[in-house]
Motif scaffolding. Structure first.
Motif, PDB file in Angstrom:
ATOM      1  N   SER A  68       0.865  -1.177   0.000  1.00 16.77           N
ATOM      2  CA  SER A  68       0.000   0.000   0.000  1.00 16.77           C
ATOM      3  C   SER A  68       0.903   1.229   0.000  1.00 16.77           C
ATOM      4  CB  SER A  68      -0.903  -0.024   1.234  1.00 16.77           C
ATOM      5  OG  SER A  68      -0.109  -0.031   2.405  1.00 16.77           O
ATOM      6  N   PRO A  69       0.356   2.425  -0.270  1.00 16.90           N
ATOM      7  CA  PRO A  69       1.206   3.626  -0.274  1.00 16.90           C
ATOM      8  C   PRO A  69       1.981   3.780   1.036  1.00 16.90           C
ATOM      9  CG  PRO A  69      -0.927   4.119  -1.218  1.00 16.90           C
ATOM     10  CD  PRO A  69      -1.022   2.726  -0.632  1.00 16.90           C
ATOM     11  N   GLY A  70       3.277   3.996   0.913  1.00 14.93           N
ATOM     12  CA  GLY A  70       4.140   4.207   2.070  1.00 14.93           C
ATOM     13  C   GLY A  70       4.550   2.948   2.808  1.00 14.93           C
ATOM     14  N   ALA A  71       4.133   1.776   2.350  1.00 15.85           N
ATOM     15  CA  ALA A  71       4.474   0.521   3.028  1.00 15.85           C
ATOM     16  C   ALA A  71       5.976   0.256   2.950  1.00 15.85           C
ATOM     17  CB  ALA A  71       3.706  -0.639   2.402  1.00 15.85           C
ATOM     18  N   VAL A  72       6.496  -0.405   3.989  1.00 17.61           N
ATOM     19  CA  VAL A  72       7.917  -0.750   4.068  1.00 17.61           C
ATOM     20  C   VAL A  72       8.026  -2.247   4.326  1.00 17.61           C
ATOM     21  CG1 VAL A  72      10.096  -0.355   5.285  1.00 17.61           C
ATOM     22  CG2 VAL A  72       8.465   1.529   5.015  1.00 17.61           C
ATOM     23  N   VAL A 109      15.672  -2.872   2.679  1.00 19.97           N
ATOM     24  CA  VAL A 109      14.461  -2.201   3.137  1.00 19.97           C
ATOM     25  C   VAL A 109      13.845  -1.532   1.912  1.00 19.97           C
ATOM     26  CG1 VAL A 109      13.492  -0.462   4.675  1.00 19.97           C
ATOM     27  CG2 VAL A 109      15.512  -1.776   5.396  1.00 19.97           C
ATOM     28  N   VAL A 110      12.688  -2.013   1.497  1.00 22.64           N
ATOM     29  CA  VAL A 110      12.025  -1.483   0.308  1.00 22.64           C
ATOM     30  C   VAL A 110      10.800  -0.697   0.755  1.00 22.64           C
ATOM     31  CG1 VAL A 110      10.841  -2.062  -1.843  1.00 22.64           C
ATOM     32  CG2 VAL A 110      12.867  -3.353  -1.134  1.00 22.64           C
ATOM     33  N   THR A 111      10.683   0.530   0.206  1.00 20.81           N
ATOM     34  CA  THR A 111       9.597   1.429   0.577  1.00 20.81           C
ATOM     35  C   THR A 111       8.778   1.782  -0.656  1.00 20.81           C
ATOM     36  OG1 THR A 111      10.996   2.367   2.315  1.00 20.81           O
ATOM     37  CG2 THR A 111       9.040   3.633   1.685  1.00 20.81           C
TER      38      THR A 111
END
Length: 189
Positions: free
Chosen positions: A69-73, A161-163
């Motif tokens: 979702s938007p902004g998910a990490v 870490v993928v954002t």
């Protein structure tokens, strides 16, 4: 006259034999071979192997990495080392490529998390080690210099870490492939 010519002939043969006695040779031989150099990766920090072509090893990102979702990490541990038969140290860069539509909406960071594989690589325990790459677009063609390998079978434990972007549209899909680009440097001691 014939006697003089015969004497000169004998003298010439004797001189030739004398010169042959003074010839000499000296030889030197060098043996050459090339060193070995190979990077290996691990998804669990213990079983290392080489994946020299894409797509390589499948990173185990957190649950729902395929439902961002938007902004998910999301987080995934990985480790890299020199193989046991390597004879050179390595300078390692990291490049990424993407396919599909989601790549333009993702950035990644990479951390060296220290001696324990995966211990600080989740939402509950975010990476606390050294940031090697920070907020790099996955679609960027520019490799990032990340670390040095100076001993065989001495892994560098990492955390991806993928954002997702805050403007992530719905129904985006794709893959990201990271390539660790090792270049040999100094001979290992």
């Amino acid at each position: 006259m014939l006697a003089i010519l015969a004497g000169g002939l004998v003298l010439g043969v004797g001189a030739a034999v004398t010169l042959a006695v003074w010839n000499d040779s000296e030889f030197a031989t060098g043996t050459f071979g090339s060193g070995q150099f190979e990077l290996e990766g691990s998804l669990d920090g213990t079983a290392f192997s080489s994946s020299e072509t894409a797509p390589g090893k499948p990173l185990a990102f957190a649950v729902d990495a395929d439902l961002l979702s938007p902004g998910a990490v999301v987080y995934a541990p990985f480790a890299v080392q020199l193989s046991s038969d390597s004879t050179y140290e390595a300078s390692v860069d990291l490049a990424s490529t993407t396919s599909g539509t989601i790549g333009a909406e993702l950035t990644y960071s990479l951390y060296d998390v220290g001696a324990t594989f995966g211990a600080t690589c989740s939402a509950g325990t975010p990476p606390s080690g050294t940031a090697l790459v920070t907020d790099q677009p996955v679609a960027s063609p520019t490799p990032a210099a990340v670390f040095e390998l100076t001993a065989v079978t001495a892994p560098v434990n990492l955390c991806f870490v993928v954002t997702a972007s805050s403007a992530l549209p719905a129904a985006q899909t794709g893959t990201v492939t990271w390539e660790f680009l090792g270049e040999s440097t100094d001979p290992l001691p």
